[in-house]
Design a protein around this motif. Structure first.
Motif, PDB file in Angstrom:
ATOM      1  N   GLU A 105      34.831 -12.633  35.088  1.00 22.54           N
ATOM      2  CA  GLU A 105      34.623 -12.095  36.435  1.00 22.54           C
ATOM      3  C   GLU A 105      35.411 -12.932  37.432  1.00 22.54           C
ATOM      4  O   GLU A 105      35.692 -14.098  37.188  1.00 22.54           O
ATOM      5  N   PRO A 106      35.734 -12.329  38.577  1.00 17.43           N
ATOM      6  CA  PRO A 106      36.551 -13.038  39.554  1.00 17.43           C
ATOM      7  C   PRO A 106      35.908 -14.355  39.999  1.00 17.43           C
ATOM      8  O   PRO A 106      36.589 -15.337  40.227  1.00 17.43           O
ATOM      9  N   SER A 107      34.593 -14.387  40.067  1.00 13.01           N
ATOM     10  CA  SER A 107      33.946 -15.604  40.550  1.00 13.01           C
ATOM     11  C   SER A 107      33.668 -16.568  39.414  1.00 13.01           C
ATOM     12  O   SER A 107      33.144 -17.651  39.650  1.00 13.01           O
ATOM     13  N   GLY A 108      34.002 -16.191  38.198  1.00 11.55           N
ATOM     14  CA  GLY A 108      33.448 -16.912  37.060  1.00 11.55           C
ATOM     15  C   GLY A 108      34.275 -18.040  36.504  1.00 11.55           C
ATOM     16  O   GLY A 108      33.742 -19.027  36.047  1.00 11.55           O
ATOM     17  N   GLY A 109      35.594 -17.893  36.522  1.00  9.85           N
ATOM     18  CA  GLY A 109      36.416 -18.916  35.901  1.00  9.85           C
ATOM     19  C   GLY A 109      36.039 -19.094  34.450  1.00  9.85           C
ATOM     20  O   GLY A 109      35.887 -18.113  33.722  1.00  9.85           O
ATOM     21  N   SER A 110      35.866 -20.345  34.056  1.00 10.60           N
ATOM     22  CA  SER A 110      35.591 -20.634  32.653  1.00 10.60           C
ATOM     23  C   SER A 110      34.144 -20.370  32.274  1.00 10.60           C
ATOM     24  O   SER A 110      33.784 -20.463  31.111  1.00 10.60           O
ATOM     25  N   ASP A 111      33.315 -20.051  33.247  1.00  6.63           N
ATOM     26  CA  ASP A 111      31.881 -19.948  33.001  1.00  6.63           C
ATOM     27  C   ASP A 111      31.499 -18.513  32.692  1.00  6.63           C
ATOM     28  O   ASP A 111      30.957 -17.789  33.534  1.00  6.63           O
ATOM     29  N   TRP A 136      40.707  -9.512  34.095  1.00 10.38           N
ATOM     30  CA  TRP A 136      41.511  -9.964  32.943  1.00 10.38           C
ATOM     31  C   TRP A 136      41.294  -9.103  31.716  1.00 10.38           C
ATOM     32  O   TRP A 136      41.432  -9.561  30.593  1.00 10.38           O
ATOM     33  N   ARG A 180      26.568 -22.022  44.278  1.00  9.78           N
ATOM     34  CA  ARG A 180      27.808 -21.267  44.046  1.00  9.78           C
ATOM     35  C   ARG A 180      28.925 -21.663  44.992  1.00  9.78           C
ATOM     36  O   ARG A 180      30.016 -21.138  44.918  1.00  9.78           O
ATOM     37  N   GLY A 181      28.634 -22.581  45.907  1.00  8.27           N
ATOM     38  CA  GLY A 181      29.701 -23.059  46.779  1.00  8.27           C
ATOM     39  C   GLY A 181      29.943 -22.133  47.939  1.00  8.27           C
ATOM     40  O   GLY A 181      29.521 -20.981  47.927  1.00  8.27           O
ATOM     41  N   SER A 224      32.546 -20.600  48.958  1.00  6.88           N
ATOM     42  CA  SER A 224      33.471 -19.466  48.898  1.00  6.88           C
ATOM     43  C   SER A 224      32.769 -18.199  48.453  1.00  6.88           C
ATOM     44  O   SER A 224      33.127 -17.104  48.842  1.00  6.88           O
TER      45      SER A 224
END
Lengths: 429, 393, 429, 393
Positions: free
Chosen positions: C143-149, C172, C424-425, C427
């Motif tokens: 997911e766009p917010s997910g990165g490696s997680d 992706w 979640r920061g 952003s």
């Protein structure tokens, strides 16, 4: 801090007076940029002791000539001049021998710490002796169990009347076997968190209960020492700073240790600016000489490596200059010194690799004819030393990311608990 | 950039910064990717009014610097160009303007410089040649004397703005050695083949010269000085590249530091992961070293010191590795979006990569440094020989 | 898992039967080791669709010939044979075209996950369709917010009677625009820790509420997609595994994703062992060809770079073979796949740098004559893609150090708290 | 090492392991640093009894392997040598033993092999030459025919065990091409200059040949096969080095992983710091790749495949970088004590460094690989030409 009053000797007058005094009193240096002197670690003990004595003598001449401790206060034997004067001193002494071994750590951090935290009596007793070359000071800071965690000192000082009794071990003290005194960080309270139970002492190195063991490095160098302290009795009057407040001293100490390369308490011969001396551009031509000897100078692969090493050397010296200026002018925090450490680390590793690669197979086994290659082989074995000594590059990266870039600090498990309860792992029980 | 700027320089740099922030946004750059010249003509004219093309031109010719040190001033513009991955033939125009102002006959100066100063025309330097003659300094293009003319045959490329520049400064091999000839791009016999390139807004071309007839009066400077002139022009080009590269590095780094604080993974900001922190520390070190390298090169070339070429080459050799690694690592820190076209990071990556490749690759500059070091060794060996003789005497 | 009964067709009989069938039914491949095919990302849409259709057709031929899904069970349309048979298949298909686009992720992890976790009905509906080339499956995972997680999925599925309503965005997904179905990981419970509120669904890609946006990469490639899901209604019968137990499926999914290179559900043409074919040693001779074209082939610096690239390529392919064997034989944990990722990462970066360096200035701007250099320039811009796609090398390093070397896990701040309370920061608010 | 060993191989490797654990402790190694030959003669004899010198010797000559694959067996010994940084001329003796057993006349075999098998004598290969002839394969030593003799002039070095080996196998340049000559170290005209070296226990020397007269009967093999023989010997030497290097890497890695778990800093074990964890992950990857590279090279040379030289060179090119970086990083992880003489880490560092430099440096092997790749490209180009012709026909 040095005076900046306007009644000081103008810098250019000082330069002329100094220039003429140096010409009359100091021995000329070997030409810089020529083949390097024999590395310290490869001297015999006799040679090393002779050099120490020679440097003491040079320092005494400077003291007697009125040129020792340019930026140290007059009342403690210094000259009370400005950083500008020190800069001139660095330039003018460039063509001469100078007391290299008496700069770091004796002048900084040792003398500067005494200057900042010592009592009036301590200052009068030790600073002039240091500036005269009578006392050579070292740092008893690292410990075998400590690694990068300097504040985790386990050497313990217990009060006994007017004295303190020290027990423990310190390591990586340069030249403790030929030095006189040391600053020693010790734990005086195990029941508080680690930064709050430390105290700093002045310790004479030739003293009952101190056993100095010389460490052999893998390249044969024996310049570092380990000291074993057994019931060493130090009068309370040789304590620096308050009891249990040693980390106040320690913080400054660390700062002085890291920033010696931009300090005006330290003499660092530098070629005069704008002298047109090609050497101010740096550049070690020995790679050319060696490649010619090995017959590889016209090999483009060799030439690229030589050029790469030269580029790294030029850029890193410019980088250090910039970082030093930024710190000196307050444009960057003191912690920026870590950047120089990182740059030096990158450079050191890469240049060692290049030298090693250029040396060829004779770096593994050499005769008199190929000794230069052998030297590179030995140097390559100790490649990491430059990444470890004076604080590891790993610590520098922590500092830069946390203190300069203000990224979150690493979690420590030793902050808010009594030092005696800090986890130490199976190896140290 | 230098830690200390004069007030005028601060103001000058800030004007360019504001202009580019307004006129060269990432969105603008993306839109220009299909543009045949890569920028709007009015953009370039406005930049010229800000002084972008005048800094290396003598006052007599209508140019002038901000601080008395024109190259240092130009480096400020180039630094902003790097920070914004800005469009426009900054390097090409300035290198030729400097050369013509310095060496040109009155006719040549009158012909070329006013248009460049006004941002109405573009000039470019045709030195590099396509493979297999693409190592730094190789010149195969021939200038054959024919009465009062030279006849040019050969190829040049990549030439920046080669398809739209009005003036070409061409390096050619004549019987008397290397020569530089200043000629109109419209000369008969010239064929321009537009090239594809990595930079979104910089356009390059290959230029073919087939029996191009040029009068001897097109010579720029005396052939005996041409090698030195070329060296000087190379140094100027490298200084502009270095300032741009450090600008692009700086911007990429800033964006990525901010990202690391704001992006959370497993409930923690990226900036809290030690392995990433250490890479940021390295990047900061490379960035500071990049500034130092660019500044040292700028000063040395500005002052025309003997070792100017060592500094420019050291800078190119350094930043072609560490500058690129820095921006690539910024890409990595962003993960997948860092390699998308919609993200800005590739704008800075393209800029450092292109600057690293032209006017000498890393490998070219390393070899140049070896040659310069070899020359110095010869001098030292002589000196030490003289030292010895002096001692013996 | 495939049968291993002794009444299966002997491997060498299988080989001969396959060999003759292939010769009659499959088109010969372009010679491997010759210049590479046009990279996927540089195809036009028409070319890409044509290739997909061609690969579907190849898969259908295999299916009809009785050679699709060698290790898939017979009852779902596979051949029920052994890994040894697949190995033979890989060797025999080497000289032929094969349905490359239908292997990863369609066969693995998608089909294998359905095989492991699907209901009987789900398996009968989809596995044969996949093996016939009728259904191409993709993964809706990142997911766009997910990165490696990956387990931090925020795409939400809410139950509504016999249906689930999905909202969110996935990214992706390779080729979502020409594929048919996807496995989709969604959050079904925000009030439990993150691993305990996930569920997996089978989602038809051409379905109301799914908008497929094609992502342009910086090299112009448009093979990846982002999907926006708005009130997408999926029947509960298309759920895979239990509600809120999706991470059980997810763990296996991750494993299948990482281990495709040693999977026997996936076809990977390989030169027959001991064929004496030089190509089994690997080695890309295009560097030689390009250096000759640029006129640098006799430059020792160039030759060293070429040799370095060749060494890295040989060693990493041997390393992958070893790691695959070690995992397959249980000598190393599944997590060892991270080692291949690290080795591939090191190799990928270094080889990209070498190619870039050898290409010279034409990599910045090129004409038709120097297109090969330009390709290297573009490839260099996307150098990091290989360090990011399919899990970053950073994650691989975490996995290797924590799961293989058993070093302490990184601290996570999202383990034991409801997912909705995870920081979640700024952003993502 | 290979993931699968036969039971006999397991037993064999274990015997050597136990022997070295007992007889080649780090303390022993430190004590041997001043020893002129670097090991105790009885140590070597005992090793020979375990089979260290027999594995590449034919059964006819009294040798024999454990598994039928002598080189694979020898690699197990070399791996243990690396793990213990063990003393003894393993490489020198085995390479010469293999060459003599394969090519020697009955007289040569009878003269040389029994002593080597018993561990009573040592043989060494004199191929490399000192700078400026130190690139892999350079041979300047001349063999000038003189009746039934050759007269040797030139220098060799570094030669392992050069000061105490009894038999020298010398590569020389004769008018008919390269030749190998087997001669007693005591031949008149030979001067041995002991070298200093990095390895604590391995002794090297330079050997000078001044008008050394050797009978033609000293030729080992027919000169027409000498190039191929040398290639084979190089491959054997490289395989032994690779197995040693991977052993040394493995041991250094194990020691350092243990250290990382046990050493605490700031109240946490080193193994909990992400940046260090990532470096350990890389080291583990390099180690596995090292095993794979060494095994592939061993198999290819054992089987005498056409591409054996590519595998050995790839291994040397790889491990000369990553093997060394691994051990250096192990040093770094230890901090100060890692660079002291009393710590064991340098024993493994010395071993990988020395193995990386001899019988081809990284740079030599990279160039060799390029040459091999070039050869393959030529074959492919031909094939593709043939393909085309076949299609046209």
């Amino acid at each position: 801090m040095p005076e900046t009053a306007t009644d000081l000797e103008p810098v250019e007058d000082f330069r002329l007076r100094l220039r003429s005094w140096l010409a009359d009193n100091m021995p000329r240096a070997r030409r810089r940029g020529a083949a390097p002197l024999r590395p310290r670690g490869q001297m015999s003990d006799e040679e090393e002791l002779a050099e120490v004595a020679y440097h003491r003598e040079l320092q005494r001449r400077l003291f007697e000539g009125g040129f020792a401790g340019i930026c140290f206060p007059k009342e403690y034997g210094g000259q009370g001049l400005t950083p500008e004067h020190q800069k001139v001193f660095n330039e003018e002494i460039w063509p001469y021998d100078y007391p290299a071994r008496l700069q770091v750590p004796p002048m900084q951090p040792c003398a500067t710490i005494i200057l900042d935290f010592g009592t009036e009596e301590q200052k009068r007793r030790h600073i002039p002796a240091i500036l005269r070359g009578d006392e050579i000071w070292m740092q008893m800071l690292s410990e075998p169990s400590g690694g990068s965690d300097v504040a985790g000192a386990q050497t313990t000082a217990v009060r006994d009347g007017d004295e303190w009794v020290l027990n423990g071990s310190k390591i990586w003290t340069t030249g403790a076997w030929w030095s006189d005194w040391a600053l020693c960080l010790a734990r005086t309270n195990w029941d508080v968190p680690k930064h709050r139970g430390l105290t700093v002492f002045m310790v004479p190195l030739r003293h009952e209960g101190i056993e100095i063991h010389r460490i052999e490095m893998l390249n044969g160098s024996r310049e570092f020492c380990q000291e074993f302290l057994t019931d060493v009795r130090i009068p309370d009057s040789d304590r620096i700073g308050e009891v249990d407040q040693g980390w106040t001293v320690g913080t400054r100490w660390m700062f002085y240790e890291k920033s010696f390369s931009v300090s005006f308490y330290v003499t660092r011969p530098t070629p005069p600016e704008g002298s047109g001396d090609g050497m101010s551009v740096g550049g070690d031509t020995s790679l050319i000489t060696e490649a010619r000897r090995r017959g590889t100078l016209n090999d483009p692969a060799t030439r690229e490596l030589i050029g790469e090493a030269h580029a790294l050397s030029l850029v890193s010296s410019e980088a250090n200059r910039r970082i030093g200026e930024a710190i000196a002018t307050g444009k960057m925090s003191d912690q920026g010194a870590g950047l120089s450490k990182i740059i030096g680390g990158t450079l050191g590793i890469r240049v060692a690799n290049i030298n090693f690669q250029l040396a060829g197979p004779a770096a593994a086994a050499w005769t008199e004819d190929s000794r230069a290659a052998g030297d590179q082989g030995v140097a390559f074995l100790t490649r990491q030393a430059s990444q470890i000594g004076g604080g590891t590059t790993e610590m520098a990266r922590n500092v830069v990311s946390e203190r300069l870039l203000l990224m979150p600090r690493e979690r420590t498990l030793d902050r808010d608990i009594p030092f005696r309860d800090v986890p130490r792992g199976p190896s140290t029980g | 950039m230098e830690l200390e700027l004069t007030e005028d320089q601060e103001f000058f740099a800030d004007t360019t910064r504001k202009f580019l922030e307004d006129k060269a946004t990432p969105t603008d750059l993306r839109q220009l990717r299909g543009d045949p010249i890569g920028y709007a003509p009015q953009y370039w004219r406005a930049g010229a009014e800000l002084g972008w093309t005048s800094l290396l031109v003598s006052e007599e010719d209508g140019g002038g610097s901000i601080s008395g040190r024109g190259l240092a001033d130009l480096a400020l513009v180039a630094h902003q160009f790097g920070r914004h991955a800005a469009p426009g033939p900054l390097l090409a125009t300035n290198v030729v303007a400097a050369a013509v102002s310095r060496r040109g006959t009155p006719e040549q100066r009158a012909e070329v410089i006013p248009g460049l100063l006004a941002g109405e025309t573009v000039a470019t330097w045709c030195w590099a040649e396509p493979p297999p003659r693409d190592r730094l300094g190789e010149v195969g293009l021939s200038a054959t004397p024919d009465g009062q003319n030279y006849v040019l045959n050969g190829r040049k490329g990549p030439v920046e703005a080669g398809a739209h520049a009005q003036h070409l400064l061409v390096v050619a091999r004549a019987p008397e050695g290397l020569v530089q000839l200043l000629l109109p791009a419209s000369s008969p016999g010239i064929t321009v083949i537009p090239a594809q390139g990595l930079d979104l807004t910089r356009r390059f071309a290959e230029i073919r010269f087939d029996d191009v007839v040029v009068p001897r009066s097109a010579l720029l400077g005396d052939p005996s000085a041409t090698e030195a002139d070329i060296e000087r022009q190379l140094q100027l080009a490298n200084v502009i590249q270095l300032a741009e590269m450090v600008g692009a590095m700086e911007k990429a780094f800033e964006i990525t530091v901010e990202w690391a604080f704001n992006r959370y993974s497993f409930g923690r900001p990226l900036a809290s992961y030690q392995e990433l922190k250490h890479r940021f520390a390295d990047m900061k070190a490379w960035l500071e070293a990049g500034h130092a390298a660019a500044d040292a090169a700028t000063r040395a070339v500005q002052d025309e010191t003997d070792w100017a070429g060592e500094y420019t080459s050291a800078g190119k050799a350094y930043m072609g590795v560490y500058g690129i690694e820095l921006v690539q690592d910024c890409v990595q820190m962003h993960g997948g979006i860092g390699v998308t076209f919609d993200h800005d990071m590739h704008l800075y990556l393209r800029r450092v990569v292109v600057d690293s490749l032209l006017f000498g690759t890393v490998s070219d500059h390393r070899q140049r440094l070896a040659t310069m070091l070899e020359r110095r060794e010869a001098v030292e060996t002589n000196e030490s020989h003289e030292d010895k003789e002096a001692t013996n005497a």
